[in-house]
Design a protein around this motif. Structure first.
Motif, PDB file in Angstrom:
ATOM      1  N   ARG A 221      -4.197   8.871   2.601  1.00 31.23           N
ATOM      2  CA  ARG A 221      -4.328  10.261   2.985  1.00 31.23           C
ATOM      3  C   ARG A 221      -5.112  11.116   1.720  1.00 31.23           C
ATOM      4  NH1 ARG A 221       2.154  10.625   4.318  1.00 31.23           N
ATOM      5  NH2 ARG A 221       2.200   9.105   6.284  1.00 31.23           N
ATOM      6  N   LYS A 222      -4.797  10.991   0.575  1.00 24.79           N
ATOM      7  CA  LYS A 222      -5.496  11.690  -0.472  1.00 24.79           C
ATOM      8  C   LYS A 222      -6.926  11.408  -0.546  1.00 24.79           C
ATOM      9  CE  LYS A 222      -1.490  12.905  -3.531  1.00 24.79           C
ATOM     10  NZ  LYS A 222      -0.770  12.864  -4.679  1.00 24.79           N
ATOM     11  N   LEU A 223      -7.138  10.076  -0.603  1.00 21.22           N
ATOM     12  CA  LEU A 223      -8.721   9.857  -0.487  1.00 21.22           C
ATOM     13  C   LEU A 223      -9.341   9.747   0.851  1.00 21.22           C
ATOM     14  CD1 LEU A 223      -8.328   6.803  -3.387  1.00 21.22           C
ATOM     15  CD2 LEU A 223      -8.608   9.387  -3.774  1.00 21.22           C
ATOM     16  N   LYS A 224      -8.651  10.009   1.897  1.00 18.66           N
ATOM     17  CA  LYS A 224      -9.191   9.908   3.111  1.00 18.66           C
ATOM     18  C   LYS A 224     -10.211   8.788   3.380  1.00 18.66           C
ATOM     19  CE  LYS A 224      -9.323  15.171   4.066  1.00 18.66           C
ATOM     20  NZ  LYS A 224      -8.509  15.298   2.388  1.00 18.66           N
ATOM     21  N   LEU A 225      -9.420   7.715   3.129  1.00 19.12           N
ATOM     22  CA  LEU A 225     -10.325   6.417   3.101  1.00 19.12           C
ATOM     23  C   LEU A 225     -10.717   5.843   4.508  1.00 19.12           C
ATOM     24  CD1 LEU A 225      -8.146   4.191   0.804  1.00 19.12           C
ATOM     25  CD2 LEU A 225      -9.870   5.506   0.091  1.00 19.12           C
TER      26      LEU A 225
ATOM     27  N   PHE B 236       0.810  -1.437   0.025  1.00 13.79           N
ATOM     28  CA  PHE B 236      -0.198  -0.109  -0.135  1.00 13.79           C
ATOM     29  C   PHE B 236       0.938   1.288  -0.032  1.00 13.79           C
ATOM     30  CE2 PHE B 236      -3.787  -2.150   0.515  1.00 13.79           C
ATOM     31  CZ  PHE B 236      -4.934  -1.128   0.847  1.00 13.79           C
ATOM     32  N   TYR B 237       0.213   2.461  -0.480  1.00 15.39           N
ATOM     33  CA  TYR B 237       1.055   3.809  -0.617  1.00 15.39           C
ATOM     34  C   TYR B 237       0.432   4.366   0.550  1.00 15.39           C
ATOM     35  CZ  TYR B 237       4.144   1.830  -4.201  1.00 15.39           C
ATOM     36  OH  TYR B 237       4.949   1.094  -4.843  1.00 15.39           O
ATOM     37  N   THR B 238       1.065   5.165   0.983  1.00 10.63           N
ATOM     38  CA  THR B 238       0.108   6.252   1.974  1.00 10.63           C
ATOM     39  C   THR B 238      -0.750   7.275   1.381  1.00 10.63           C
ATOM     40  OG1 THR B 238       2.117   7.694   1.906  1.00 10.63           O
ATOM     41  CG2 THR B 238       1.970   5.938   3.903  1.00 10.63           C
ATOM     42  N   GLY B 239       0.011   7.728  -0.006  1.00 13.02           N
ATOM     43  CA  GLY B 239      -1.052   8.630  -0.725  1.00 13.02           C
ATOM     44  C   GLY B 239      -2.508   8.074  -0.806  1.00 13.02           C
TER      45      GLY B 239
END
Length: 272
Positions: free
Chosen positions: A127-131, A121-124
């Motif tokens: 964080r970017k999608l606020k999953l 998994f990538y933190t992006g």
């Protein structure tokens, strides 16, 4: 003509021998399975995947972006651990795989899986999608489904079969290298990319069932792709894409949700 027929039949025979299925069917497909072309051995694919996974992790570690502990890692890892007990529904041997997660601290909106259950998994993407946890489960289920269905092995086998056919055809018809390369481009558009889209769609549906069995809301798969659509940009025509469009994915998932909802409800009822 006879030489062409014998050689073609031999190649076709080899391909037919390699047809099998790696899993049982999914409730999302009415329990129907799909035969796969599996010419490359499972052991070979797993060895190559593990090699790539270790190289990836070594490079990420050297750059200081490999995450194997901490709150963010634990959150994603807990989702994976909740899904793993249900993989045996599709194939019993997968319950014994050494499922493993690494998190890479980069802005990339992505996740991927290696054969045998090695997940990145990538933190992006988080964080970017606020999953939410349910949306993380939708991504995780999708990636785990790729491993369960051995899509890497299938894709490698398709490539091997296509290369064999092009090699035989080019030699017997006496065409030049340029014509053979052109045929290869046609093969990529007509065979490789559509199969990749089919695999992505299949992973969506198997992953939907897997996450539902673990008690994660199936509707999260739809909200995930709604979020994905906001960061995807134009992306080019679907015809030349290895991924279905977000709209097609959401429609397919929405249509399958009623079939997995009883599994989700049963899982939720059984959880404390």
């Amino acid at each position: 003509m006879r030489r062409w027929t014998v050689t073609t039949l031999a190649a076709a025979g080899l391909i037919c021998v390699g047809c099998a299925s790696t899993t049982t069917g999914s409730v999302t497909t009415g329990g129907q399975g799909r035969s796969q072309l599996l010419l490359v051995s499972q052991q070979e694919v797993m060895q190559e995947s593990l090699k790539y996974y270790e190289e990836q992790n070594r490079e990420a570690r050297s750059e200081g972006v490999l995450v194997t502990s901490g709150a963010e890692f634990n959150r994603v890892n807990n989702v994976m651990r909740r899904l793993v007990p249900h993989v045996g529904t599709f194939r019993p041997d997968a319950a014994q795989w050494p499922w493993q997660l690494v998190l890479i601290n980069e802005d990339t909106v992505n996740a991927h899986v290696m054969a045998g259950g090695k997940i990145t998994f990538y933190t992006g993407i988080i964080r970017k999608l606020k999953l939410t946890d349910d949306e993380i489960a939708a991504v995780m289920g999708h990636e785990m489904a790729h491993a369960l269905r051995e899509h890497t092995r299938e894709k490698m086998s398709q490539s091997a079969a296509g290369d064999l056919a092009l090699s035989i055809g080019g030699a017997l018809l006496g065409v030049g290298q340029g014509a053979t390369q052109l045929a290869g481009m046609g093969k990529q558009i007509a065979l490789d990319l559509p199969f990749s889209r089919n695999m992505e769609s299949e992973a969506d549906l198997y992953g939907l069932e897997l996450s539902a069995r673990a008690g994660y809301d199936p509707q999260a798969a739809v909200t995930l792709w709604q979020k994905m659509a906001t960061v995807g940009g134009g992306g080019g025509p679907q015809f030349l894409s290895t991924h279905p469009s977000s709209g097609d994915r959401m429609a397919s998932l929405q249509a399958a949700i009623p079939r997995v909802m009883p599994l989700y409800q049963a899982a939720r009822a059984g959880r404390p």
